[in-house]
Design a protein around this motif. Structure first.
Motif, PDB file in Angstrom:
ATOM      1  N   MET A 116       0.675  -1.627  -0.093  1.00 57.25           N
ATOM      2  CA  MET A 116       0.243   0.150   0.102  1.00 57.25           C
ATOM      3  C   MET A 116       0.509   1.797  -0.070  1.00 57.25           C
ATOM      4  O   MET A 116       0.649   2.193  -0.469  1.00 57.25           O
ATOM      5  CB  MET A 116      -0.752  -0.133   1.192  1.00 57.25           C
TER       6      MET A 116
ATOM      7  N   TYR B 293      -4.916   4.674  -1.670  1.00 55.03           N
ATOM      8  CA  TYR B 293      -4.908   3.607  -2.270  1.00 55.03           C
ATOM      9  C   TYR B 293      -3.944   4.060  -3.567  1.00 55.03           C
ATOM     10  O   TYR B 293      -2.475   3.111  -3.489  1.00 55.03           O
ATOM     11  CB  TYR B 293      -5.611   2.427  -1.781  1.00 55.03           C
TER      12      TYR B 293
ATOM     13  N   SER C 244       0.075   2.893  -3.785  1.00 57.94           N
ATOM     14  CA  SER C 244       0.275   2.357  -3.816  1.00 57.94           C
ATOM     15  C   SER C 244       0.344   1.691  -5.395  1.00 57.94           C
ATOM     16  O   SER C 244       0.029   2.229  -6.612  1.00 57.94           O
ATOM     17  CB  SER C 244      -1.220   0.902  -3.560  1.00 57.94           C
TER      18      SER C 244
END
Length: 415
Positions: free
Chosen positions: A26, A238, A242
């Motif tokens: 993440m 996210y 990520s």
């Protein structure tokens, strides 16, 4: 089967000695330091690094109505299980939970349900895998895992070090004379800082010493003259951080001759605490919670201030705005009470990027995230009115979307 479901929910003290905790990929720059922080407290801990080859894998067990981060995170866990790299009795899964209206907060429960369904289909060993919730609100407690002062101290250091490396790397990598040298320096600095965390040396003076060391080493990387176009990256948490979620947009922009710029993770953590403080004050009328959040805010702001001050001393690198100044930027755009999901933070970061010299800003959000659609698209009109000469565009990600089409849209947005 009910017994299997109950076993899968608890991580015991015995499990701490025998199982490796696996966290979803993440936080690109922070993960390595989080691993060091957990290991310093006696946990066997790793971040999943397996690339997801089949992004629809999770759809065997869940509806396609779930948001893209949910589909992707579950797919990464499931692909790791199918790889057989470790025996199910040797692992535990960990899933962060920030709370709020985001459906991703249910991934913890959803992962348990998926393991339960796999057990029903005959793979009973999967029901023995504990699933741990990583949160600061005391939810979903486990007898073998708790956030201790030592782990919290290591986590703060990890967040600061992650922001430090991201800040330096993104401003040196686009200009390096010798390809690959910035990555070598990054690896060298990460090893030194991880060792500091593992030895529980997380105090202010040690952190500041490490900040100066990192700035000095990165400053010595030979760079080419000139200035490349700077592109700001913000959006849903996210998708922003990520590499798996955003298809490594940072490397894509570097290949296009751009300088990527992402706001730090510490400001996101401060935003979460500030949101809890606001709710406790305005809605819950809980003075104890208000004081507790105010205390945590003060400590985190102090830690961030020390980081930004040291980086600023170099006169070489730009830094993020401190959280209080960042929050002031949204006045006239959004109210403080707009704190559902990533709320006003995205608007504040867009303004920060523009003021830091970004000619284009990309707001990344996942398909299926209602919070992102409302908050991120809702701010565009006022931002365009304030910055008519800056390209501010939303970029949507989905599991069945053409990567070529998305990259074409990114190029169009920054052209």
């Amino acid at each position: 089967m009910e017994e299997l479901h109950r076993v899968c929910k608890n991580f015991t003290r015995h499990d701490k000695k025998t199982r490796t905790i696996l966290l979803c990929e993440m936080l690109e720059y922070t993960n390595v330091f989080l691993e060091a922080a957990f290991r310093a407290e006696g946990y066997s801990f790793e971040t999943l690094k397996n690339p997801v080859k089949d992004r629809t894998l999770a759809l065997r067990y869940i509806s396609n109505d779930y948001c893209y981060p949910t589909v992707l995170i579950l797919a990464q866990f499931l692909e790791y299980l199918e790889s057989g790299e470790r025996d199910p009795e040797e692992i535990a899964f960990m899933e962060p939970q920030a709370g709020g209206a985001c459906r991703a907060g249910n991934i913890y429960n959803l992962l348990q349900r998926v393991l339960y369904r796999m057990a029903e289909q005959g793979q009973t060993e999967y029901a023995q895998i504990p699933v741990i919730s990583l949160n600061l609100m005391g939810e979903e407690k486990h007898t073998g895992f708790r956030i201790t002062p030592g782990l919290l101290s290591g986590g703060i250091a990890a967040g600061c070090y992650g922001d430090l490396i991201m800040c330096l790397y993104q401003q040196v990598k686009p200009y390096e004379q010798n390809p690959g040298e910035t990555d070598r320096i990054r690896s060298q600095v990460e090893k030194k800082l991880c060792e500091s965390i593992r030895r529980h040396r997380n105090g202010r003076h040690t952190r500041e010493k490490n900040y100066r060391y990192a700035c000095e080493v990165f400053s010595k990387v030979p760079v080419k003259p000139g200035k490349k176009k700077r592109v700001g990256i913000t959006g849903e948490i996210y998708m922003k951080y990520s590499k798996l979620g955003n298809d490594d947009i940072e490397s894509f922009l570097l290949r296009q001759g751009m300088e990527p710029y992402s706001g730090g993770f510490v400001n996101y953590c401060l935003y979460l605490v500030d949101t809890e403080r606001y709710k406790a004050e305005k809605y819950q009328h809980n003075p104890i919670m208000v004081k507790a959040c105010a205390f945590v805010l003060h400590r985190l702001c102090e830690a961030q201030k020390h980081l930004l001050t040291v980086i600023g001393e170099t006169d070489r690198f730009q830094t993020d705005l401190p959280f209080p100044e960042l929050k002031e930027k949204v006045q006239g755009i959004l109210a403080e009470g707009c704190n559902t999901g990533d709320g006003w933070l995205i608007a504040a970061e867009v303004i920060q990027y523009v003021e830091k010299g970004c000619g284009s800003v990309l707001i990344l959000h996942p398909f299926g995230c209602l919070v992102s659609h409302v908050c991120e698209r809702g701010i565009l009109q006022r931002l365009h009115a304030r910055f008519p000469d800056v390209s501010i565009q939303t970029i949507e990600y989905d599991y069945d979307q053409s990567k070529t089409l998305r990259e074409s849209r990114i190029l169009l947005a920054i052209s």
